[in-house]
Design a protein around this motif. Sequence first.
Motif, short mmCIF file in Angstrom:
data_model
loop_
_atom_site.label_atom_id
_atom_site.label_comp_id
_atom_site.label_asym_id
_atom_site.label_seq_id
_atom_site.Cartn_x
_atom_site.Cartn_y
_atom_site.Cartn_z
N THR A 1 3.02 7.14 2.60
CA THR A 1 2.92 8.60 2.49
C THR A 1 3.61 9.20 3.70
O THR A 1 3.20 8.96 4.84
CB THR A 1 1.44 9.03 2.40
OG1 THR A 1 0.86 8.43 1.24
CG2 THR A 1 1.31 10.54 2.30
N PHE B 1 -5.33 12.84 0.06
CA PHE B 1 -5.47 11.41 -0.17
C PHE B 1 -4.11 10.82 -0.51
O PHE B 1 -3.20 11.54 -0.92
CB PHE B 1 -6.39 11.14 -1.38
CG PHE B 1 -7.76 11.74 -1.28
CD1 PHE B 1 -8.03 13.00 -1.80
CD2 PHE B 1 -8.80 11.04 -0.69
CE1 PHE B 1 -9.31 13.56 -1.72
CE2 PHE B 1 -10.08 11.58 -0.61
CZ PHE B 1 -10.34 12.84 -1.12
N THR B 2 -4.02 9.50 -0.42
CA THR B 2 -2.85 8.86 -1.02
C THR B 2 -3.06 8.85 -2.53
O THR B 2 -4.19 8.99 -3.02
CB THR B 2 -2.68 7.41 -0.54
OG1 THR B 2 -3.80 6.64 -1.01
CG2 THR B 2 -2.59 7.32 0.97
N HIS C 1 0.86 -1.19 0.00
CA HIS C 1 0.00 0.00 0.00
C HIS C 1 0.89 1.23 0.00
O HIS C 1 2.09 1.14 0.25
CB HIS C 1 -0.95 -0.02 1.19
CG HIS C 1 -0.28 -0.08 2.53
ND1 HIS C 1 0.29 1.03 3.13
CD2 HIS C 1 -0.07 -1.10 3.38
CE1 HIS C 1 0.81 0.68 4.30
NE2 HIS C 1 0.61 -0.60 4.47
N ASP C 2 0.30 2.39 -0.29
CA ASP C 2 1.09 3.62 -0.39
C ASP C 2 1.81 3.91 0.91
O ASP C 2 1.28 3.73 2.00
CB ASP C 2 0.18 4.82 -0.66
CG ASP C 2 -0.58 4.70 -1.95
OD1 ASP C 2 -1.59 3.97 -1.96
OD2 ASP C 2 -0.18 5.32 -2.93
N VAL D 1 -0.17 2.79 8.30
CA VAL D 1 0.15 4.07 7.67
C VAL D 1 1.41 4.69 8.28
O VAL D 1 2.26 5.20 7.56
CB VAL D 1 -1.05 5.04 7.80
CG1 VAL D 1 -0.70 6.42 7.25
CG2 VAL D 1 -2.26 4.47 7.06
N TRP E 1 -1.55 17.07 6.51
CA TRP E 1 -1.85 15.89 5.69
C TRP E 1 -3.08 15.15 6.20
O TRP E 1 -3.61 14.28 5.51
CB TRP E 1 -0.65 14.94 5.60
CG TRP E 1 -0.34 14.13 6.81
CD1 TRP E 1 -0.20 14.60 8.10
CD2 TRP E 1 -0.11 12.73 6.87
NE1 TRP E 1 0.10 13.58 8.94
CE2 TRP E 1 0.19 12.42 8.23
CE3 TRP E 1 -0.09 11.71 5.93
CZ2 TRP E 1 0.47 11.10 8.66
CZ3 TRP E 1 0.20 10.41 6.35
CH2 TRP E 1 0.46 10.13 7.71
#
Lengths: 489, 119
Positions: A129, A141-142, A126-127, A426, A135
């Motif tokens: 960030t 958003f990602t 997944h991203d 995240v 943010w």
Amino acid sequence: MAEVLVVGAGPAGLAAAAAARDRGAEVVLLDAGDELGGQYWRHLPASRPVQREAVLHHGFARFVSLRDRLVDDPGCRVLTGAQVWAVEESDTAAPTVHVLVGDQDGADRAPLDLTPDAVVLATGAHDRTLPFPGWDLPGVFTAGAAQALAKGERIAVGERVLVAGAGPFLLPVAASLSQAGSTVVGVVEASGLRRLARGWLPRPWELLGAAAKGAELFGYARGHVRHRIPYRTGAAVVAAHGDHRVESVTLADLDPTWAPVPGTERRVEVDAVCVSHGFTPRLELAIAAGCRISPERLVVVDEAQRTSARAVFAAGEITGIGGVDLAMAEGAVAGHCAAGGGPADPAVRSAVSRRRTFRRFAARLEAAHGIEPGWVAWLDETTTVCRCEEVSYGQLRAVAASTRSSGLRSLKLSTRAGLGICQARVCGRTVEDLLARAAPGGALVGATSTDRRPVAVPVRLAELAAGAPPPASPASPPVHPPVSPRGTP
Amino acid sequence: MTSRRVPAGQDPVRPDAAAPLAIVLDGQPLTGVVGQTIAGVALGAGRLSWRRTSGAGRPRGLFCGIGVCFDCLVVVNGQRDVRACQRRARDGDVVAVQHDALPVAVPHAPEGGGGRADG
């Protein structure tokens, strides 16, 4: 006949399932989502028929034929809405895989416990960030979110959108946004031109097998010209501004360490910003299965895509961030070998060759776009670092300084960073980085990592209770997590 | 200016006629189409946030879109902890904002010495 369980139905998992079937194994293919394709081939559901879905994708015909082949194959059992929540290691066999089947986050999913002969883990990524002030405002958003919404739902996340971060993934995201009717005000890459050149241009013959990527890149460049989307290198979004949602961002130039250059800040009005600085592989099931993880935080595999855990293979982003071509090559080798084949077999010669090429591509990605440590300079004390628990950069540093701790586990407990409902998906890599910098000696001690999640997703107590075995008699062994009759939903 | 659905008439994928659906989000009726997730219906209607954080009460909506960040949690027909980006909307869904207040610390009694502690 061997039974191979494939976890994840993105490019790597689909390729693995097909290869295992080709070799003659029975296959069970699981995905937590309600459609196959993973992130790369995220598509509209069958309930929203369209005439020309392929215009949204790269290689969509390849996905459709692969998916249809597997779905129509009686030797391949496909389960969507199937969430693996635990993997139990075994000394003598492949792991036992505990699954809940039903609506995601549902209340009465059906328990399913699988004991295959071999497992292929293809859980993807997944991203990643990096945090920056603001943010956590709605409208930030990602990059992956913009893509998922455009391809999966025909939603444009904004009308005036900036795409930022690092890596070539930003380009297809900008293309999807344009195609959805958004005005993309720019694509902003953190790495400077010199680094991009040093990463991509040397020894071009190593990438000859990846020539199609060059054509793909040219297609994005043409789109940028047509839609007048500026592409800036050596710059980043260093802050997002707004009361209840993002209204503007601050861009700044970056030096080669990714530290913002003072005096280069400028404001850009946007209604959405999509940020991704690379990808974090989803390692929790591999770790639960006992797979060895490299210092680069990837699953270690041999030429057969075999991990250090008995009868467990891994393919795709969890062995290295390399995109769809590497994922499919690795998946083919993994599925073939999980079904009893070997990496030197003719059936996988072409996959092995493509894997060699695209491993080089993956190395270039890291060389050209990997995160550089100076980014921390764009944080301020109040910047949220752990979104779930709302732990700020200042709080992280204050707790680290006052406890003088170097242990990740105790720092997580003291700061609460990484303990929230996303379980550090995240923030984990970022929290580890920031705490290490604040720790005495500049490093964390101990073997804990934020990638370890023995319970992979939140599970409702009622679901665990519903799957419980009958009460144990005095002679029976200790009660393990709920086990249902093998293979029955 | 906000998030929105790609208008069907302008969409290069040339959608067939979509079946409409209606949900209620935080008391507000919203229309969407069959196949959308709850987050998709909300974003399609221009709504960027539908949750308040426990600590500072900050607005959150969708962040990662793929089910890993858990920012987008809603209560669907009374069921808590549902990721709006992963749950397909059904006609008639009643979706409520999920706000988990932090526990309130009870003031503790002074230590030591004779006198009674306050309650």
